[in-house]
Design a protein around this motif. Sequence first.
Motif, short mmCIF file in Angstrom:
data_model
loop_
_atom_site.label_atom_id
_atom_site.label_comp_id
_atom_site.label_asym_id
_atom_site.label_seq_id
_atom_site.Cartn_x
_atom_site.Cartn_y
_atom_site.Cartn_z
N ASN A 1 0.83 -1.21 0.00
CA ASN A 1 0.00 0.00 0.00
C ASN A 1 0.86 1.26 0.00
O ASN A 1 0.71 2.12 0.86
CB ASN A 1 -0.93 0.03 1.21
CG ASN A 1 -1.74 -1.23 1.29
OD1 ASN A 1 -1.87 -1.94 0.30
ND2 ASN A 1 -2.26 -1.52 2.46
N VAL B 1 -6.84 9.78 4.79
CA VAL B 1 -7.10 8.89 5.92
C VAL B 1 -6.58 7.51 5.54
O VAL B 1 -6.31 7.23 4.38
CB VAL B 1 -8.61 8.78 6.25
CG1 VAL B 1 -9.11 10.08 6.81
CG2 VAL B 1 -9.39 8.36 5.05
N THR B 2 -6.46 6.64 6.56
CA THR B 2 -5.91 5.32 6.24
C THR B 2 -6.92 4.48 5.49
O THR B 2 -8.13 4.69 5.60
CB THR B 2 -5.51 4.58 7.53
OG1 THR B 2 -6.69 4.42 8.32
CG2 THR B 2 -4.46 5.33 8.31
N ASN B 3 -6.39 3.51 4.74
CA ASN B 3 -7.26 2.56 4.05
C ASN B 3 -8.15 1.83 5.04
O ASN B 3 -9.32 1.57 4.78
CB ASN B 3 -6.43 1.52 3.32
CG ASN B 3 -5.82 2.07 2.06
OD1 ASN B 3 -6.33 3.02 1.49
ND2 ASN B 3 -4.73 1.48 1.62
N GLY B 4 -7.55 1.50 6.19
CA GLY B 4 -8.29 0.73 7.18
C GLY B 4 -9.56 1.44 7.62
O GLY B 4 -10.61 0.83 7.80
N GLU C 1 -2.33 8.18 -0.34
CA GLU C 1 -3.63 8.13 0.32
C GLU C 1 -4.41 9.36 -0.11
O GLU C 1 -4.28 10.44 0.46
CB GLU C 1 -3.44 8.07 1.83
CG GLU C 1 -2.97 6.71 2.28
CD GLU C 1 -2.66 6.64 3.75
OE1 GLU C 1 -2.62 7.69 4.40
OE2 GLU C 1 -2.46 5.53 4.24
N SER C 2 -5.22 9.17 -1.14
CA SER C 2 -5.83 10.32 -1.81
C SER C 2 -6.70 11.13 -0.87
O SER C 2 -6.83 12.33 -1.03
CB SER C 2 -6.65 9.84 -2.99
OG SER C 2 -5.98 8.81 -3.66
N LEU C 3 -7.34 10.47 0.10
CA LEU C 3 -8.27 11.20 0.96
C LEU C 3 -7.64 11.60 2.28
O LEU C 3 -8.30 12.19 3.13
CB LEU C 3 -9.51 10.35 1.23
CG LEU C 3 -10.38 10.01 0.01
CD1 LEU C 3 -11.60 9.23 0.43
CD2 LEU C 3 -10.82 11.27 -0.71
N ILE D 1 -11.33 3.66 5.90
CA ILE D 1 -12.34 3.58 4.84
C ILE D 1 -12.93 2.18 4.78
O ILE D 1 -14.15 1.99 4.65
CB ILE D 1 -11.72 3.95 3.48
CG1 ILE D 1 -11.28 5.41 3.52
CG2 ILE D 1 -12.69 3.71 2.35
CD1 ILE D 1 -10.61 5.85 2.27
N GLY D 2 -12.05 1.18 4.94
CA GLY D 2 -12.53 -0.20 4.94
C GLY D 2 -13.54 -0.42 6.04
O GLY D 2 -14.60 -1.02 5.83
#
Lengths: 556, 211
Positions: B12, B20-23, B16-18, B25-26
Amino acid sequence: MGTHSKYGYLSPLTDKASKSALHYVKEWFYTTDAKRIGVMYTLFGLMMGFLGGVLSILIRLELVQAGPDFMNAEFYATLPGMHASLMIFFFIIPLFTGVGNFIVPVQVGAPDMAFPKLNLVGFWLLPPAALMAISSYFLTAPGFGWTGYPPLSNSIYSPQLGADLWIMAVIIVGTSSTMAAVNFLATVFNMRCKNMTFFQMPLFTWSVVVTSFLILASTPVLTSALLMLQLERTFPGAFQFFAPEGGGDPILYQHLFWFYSHPAVYIMILPGFGMINEIIPTFSRKPIFGYAVMAWSMAAIAVLGFVVWAHHMFTTGIALKVRVGFMFLTMLIAVPTGIKIFSWLATLWGGSLKFDTPMLYSLGFLAMFTIGGLSGVVLASVPVDIELHDTYYVVAHIHYVLVAGSVMTIFAGLYYWFPKMTGRMYNEMLGKVHFWLTAIFINVTFFGMHYMGVKGMPRRYFDYDPQFEMLNVVSSVGSFVLFAAQFIWVFNFLWSLKYGKEVGKNPWKDGTHLEWHTTSPPQHHNFPEPPVWTPIVRHHGPHREADELTEPVPAE
Amino acid sequence: MATHQATEAAPNTGAESLGVTNGKIGMWTFLVMDAMTFAGFLAGYARLRWSPESGWPNPYTEFGVIGIQLTAFNTFVLICSSVSMVHVLSETIRGNMDRARKWMLATIIGGLIFVGIQGYEWTHLILDKWPYLVGGEGVDYNTNFASTFLSLTGFHGLHVSVGVIYNLIIYLGMKRGKIGKHNSSIIEIAGLYWHFVDLIWILVFTFVYLI
């Protein structure tokens, strides 16, 4: 990151010295590379599609002539449901997930999916689920169709273990697809490469995003309905949700079921729309007409898809006012779908068209999906639906939408990205033969069913009135040829895998998105360096030259 | 040629486009999904209850000796455990890992109390009120009421149990020093799940017990 071999992600990960066949298999089965997982999804989906096809051939064999021919009615009753379950839950939906797995991270310029391990788990839920569903054939398969309506599916009318296996299999498949949806959303939201805004994303990626939202919001509702059904089956007497004699409501199940299964038809077509959105501009050598409208119309279809489920239930006795409301909303879906159709036509207009196989499939899809869409508008009308409900007209409609729609787009996508996935070109001649046989015999198989339905031949029946015999013979012969024609494609892809001409980064010359800027096949982690997107200015001149295409600038 | 390690090592590395972490969003997307599962069960409950012939018993009086007070207390415990979860995160961000661990322990104990009381309630209901569920004497009782009660609270109880295990794993990670100020987002994500479970309970409690 190591150096790149010409076999890209297909090459073994470890050094040659320690390489054995078993080791290579393990590298695939334990892989967290989205491209490999995508290929596994695709192969799994195709195998299930083959099995589903075999079941449909059994159906058509039985229906060649009126009266019992090859099998008894009990066995026949299991066929339509299992055919539909395999095709919907195990073929079309996983196949789109597979292509999405391969293409979406590359298109947004990400090295992989957001949750690679979750991705692998999501895939590995599918084979056991498929085994459960298929093994019900050795334990008396369920005979209640793919909808599983109670009370037919409760423990009184379907006491067999096969029914329990089927229910659990569908729950597991649903879990798998929600895992994929969570993964796609996190990937697309958070891992887009530099400079790529939401409205610079390729439309295929857009379609996967919209589909993922559909899955997130609808699949769990089916899970809850199936859990209730399973509780009622396992503890009859204790749990009463749907059994009318226990104060339950069978219509409740239908509401919950169609709250998933109506959006599911969009889960099964929106990624296909996305593929067509990629292919038509590439082979028209023009940018897509109305990019933003294309994206918003997909969102509109998704939203409307949630408020039309009751059009599957017009004959269940729900209030007329409710039915009329749902009729209106259902017909409204034709608006965003029409926008898409006309945008594709406008993209074709004035383009310098190339008629390679993916393009042929896209055009075939455009023509035939429109037929399916129109018969959908016909069925949306309450009085007509009451007449045509559960007849072969519905069978014709669903097959024009799912075979002439979803399956044609799957072929379009698989031909389009075959050089990217394998690094080799397929045989164009065989591809064209495959297209023409498929396109013609889809119509031979399914077109007559409209007429059978209007004349009143009911679906899922083992036998029929002799007046329908001629049309059934035509339909059966069509289905046999259609099935046989697919082997041309299997041969083509297998042969090309070994002997196909090796291709460069952009074999179609006009591919504009990021997947055409990396090697064919792409390396592990997709790009040697994180790409930076150069926004496309979408102007609508007569056509764009290949050398005008935007290229991602490597990061400093 | 890329080594095996290269593939396994956190791929990864994408932007991180936004921010925040992927986690995170997940977890948010997972919670949307989970909310819809509960929505399915609640829709089933609503349909069965608000039909003219349902003959729904008054839940407030139906819970017998244990009364609704016990469940109200249980609700209070669960909400308190949500508060302690907030403290876990805030203490972690401040770097007071000792205090964060204690708050996490409090959260876990809160969850365990909740599941324990629910187990007691179920035992009571099944043995005394609905003996036909375990093959006992058939009684004249509204089975739809029992079905929706057991499926909704049972599915929620499963969530709390999963949450307790989830929090326990985080607690062990904190104890071993693997989770701390530098990766507080792991706790934040667990907190999202825990708060969601509490929020759903408010809905379930209101629908099943109060209305």
